[in-house]
Design an enzyme around this catalytic site. Structure first.
Site, PDB file in Angstrom:
ATOM      1  N   SER A   1       0.710  -1.339  -0.116  1.00  0.00           N
ATOM      2  CA  SER A   1      -0.227  -0.130   0.239  1.00  0.00           C
ATOM      3  C   SER A   1       0.997   1.610  -0.074  1.00  0.00           C
ATOM      4  CB  SER A   1      -0.775   0.028   1.608  1.00  0.00           C
ATOM      5  OG  SER A   1      -1.412   0.810   1.443  1.00  0.00           O
TER       6      SER A   1
ATOM      7  N   GLU B   1       0.047   3.567   1.689  1.00  0.00           N
ATOM      8  CA  GLU B   1       0.157   4.025   2.845  1.00  0.00           C
ATOM      9  C   GLU B   1       1.782   3.537   4.031  1.00  0.00           C
ATOM     10  OE1 GLU B   1      -2.384   5.425   5.938  1.00  0.00           O
ATOM     11  OE2 GLU B   1      -2.846   6.021   4.366  1.00  0.00           O
TER      12      GLU B   1
ATOM     13  N   TYR C   1      -1.961  -0.166  10.626  1.00  0.00           N
ATOM     14  CA  TYR C   1      -1.850  -0.785   9.295  1.00  0.00           C
ATOM     15  C   TYR C   1      -0.444  -0.587   8.561  1.00  0.00           C
ATOM     16  CZ  TYR C   1      -3.524  -0.790   4.800  1.00  0.00           C
ATOM     17  OH  TYR C   1      -3.850  -1.203   3.001  1.00  0.00           O
TER      18      TYR C   1
END
Ligand code: NAP
Ligand code: GDD
Length: 351
Positions: free
Chosen positions: A137, A139, A160
């Site tokens: 990701s 992120e 996460y």
């Protein structure tokens, strides 16, 4: 055997990406196996269009109960289904929720990937040819300034994202250590009408279309100034597949190269509906994150050059697609309400 269909295994098949990927692989002639978590309610809604009862002839999509928290189930499923491609898409994928469920998120996203890699290692050691896609990701870049590419340092800003960084390195380590064909996709945000309703884009298109039809008046959101590189999920699953068709395993950023703020998403969605969103949006601090990722904008040059991949759906088209879909859902809800039925909207308290 020459000419026999290729076999793929997808974890997270019931999610947004899993459903698009299953469709893509079925269209390419694959036999597709998917891992489904046991739930007390049906969680296969996104597969309704492609799922046929296994008793019917010609079925090429099969579902198996399993969980990334349960390594034994993963090993059994690999042995039973004998895939040549594994796509690891399963995750507790909500960033805000990962602050509430940090240990669970770390276990499923980080250690869960390790469990699947271990199962793959044993399976490959028995002489099987197999390739692995890991759903990484943007992120993971977190606080690293845009534009982000494959060389940008990771600076994760949530449980996460930390867990996804761990999964990324587990995957890389298994590729180098055991000479396994493993690719990390580093995908920027991608959306669709199938996006979960607690992610900001879908939350907005669901709420604004309901507001348009008089079914609600307010939407409660968090931080509106963050910027994201939003693409279309249907385009992104194609990049996943392409990674596993190359002669060598590698890592790739998949993005559009354009970024917009949450406010800009609201501008476009509300504009399409002829609404002034400022009259309907309220801030609720419960949607703020202890640490926010301010700006993500990917540089997909490597994916373009090596995979020949580029996105087909642009930002405005994506928003229009989601608004149109959700307007139809809202119309159905209005019809039910007008006929005296109770229309239940799901609780979005974690969204
Ligand atoms: P999603 O809609 O939230 O789907 C997640 C899937 O994982 C669902 O099928 C879910 O099952 C399953 N799952 C959750 N916990 C599990 C567990 N313990 N064991 C087995 N399965 C489990 O996510 P998505 O948007 O399709 O994203 C797919 C993957 O790409 C995820 O790993 C996500 O983190 C990553 N990713 C997504 C984006 C994006 O913008 N969409 C961007 C970058 C990376 P249920 O249906 O039962 O909940
Ligand atoms: N969900 C949500 N709900 N987000 C909000 C809200 C709200 O009410 N209000 C503002 N936001 C902001 C978030 O703070 C964030 O800055 C941005 O909108 C996008 O939030 P999400 O749609 O929840 O997505 P995300 O960027 O945090 O994570 C998604 O993309 C990642 C890839 O970059 C998820 O799909 C992750 O699984 C994925 O890895």
């Amino acid at each position: 055997m020459a000419g026999s269909p290729r076999v793929a295994l997808i974890t997270g098949i019931t999610g947004q990406d899993g459903s698009f990927l299953a469709e893509l692989l079925l269209a390419k002639g694959y036999i597709v196996h998917g891992i489904v978590r046991r739930a007390s309610t049906f969680n296969t809604e996104r597969l309704d269009a492609i799922y046929a009862d296994p008793h019917e002839r010609g079925t090429r999509l099969y579902l198996h109960y399993g969980d990334l928290a349960d390594g034994a189930s993963l090993r059994k499923i690999l042995e039973h289904t004998k895939p040549s491609e594994i796509y690891n898409l399963a995750a507790q994928s909500h960033v805000r929720v990962s602050f509430d469920q940090a240990q669970y998120t770390a276990d499923v996203v980080g250690t869960g990937t390790l469990r699947l890699l271990e199962a793959m290692r044993e399976y490959a050691a028995a002489g099987r040819e197999v390739r692995f896609y890991q759903a990484g990701s943007s992120e993971m870049f977190g606080a690293s300034a845009p534009p982000q590419n494959e060389d940008t340092p990771f600076y994760p800003r949530s449980p996460y994202a930390v867990a996804k960084v761990a999964a990324h390195w587990f995957a890389k380590n298994y590729r180098e250590g055991y000479k396994l064909f493993i690719c990390n996709g580093i995908l920027f945000n991608h959306e669709s009408p199938r996006r979960g309703e607690t992610f900001v884009t879908r939350k907005i298109t669901r709420a604004l279309t309901r507001i348009k039809l008089g079914l609600q008046d307010k939407i409660y959101l968090g931080y509106l100034d963050s910027r994201r590189d939003w693409g279309y999920a249907g385009d992104y699953v194609e990049a996943m597949w392409l990674m596993l068709q190359q002669s060598e395993p590698d890592d790739y950023v998949v993005a559009t190269g354009n970024s917009y703020s949450v406010r800009e998403f609201l501008d476009v969605a509300a504009g399409l509906l002829g609404l002034e969103w400022t009259k309907h949006v309220e801030t609720d601090p419960r949607y703020l994150r202890p640490t926010e990722v301010e700006a993500l904008c990917g540089d997909p040059s490597k994916a373009r050059a090596k995979l020949g991949w580029q996105p087909k759906v642009g930002f405005e088209q994506l928003v229009a697609m989601m608004v149109e879909h959700d307007l139809e859902l809202a119309r159905q809800e209005r019809t039910l309400a007008a006929a005296g039925h109770k229309v239940v909207t799901r609780g979005l308290s974690h969204g």
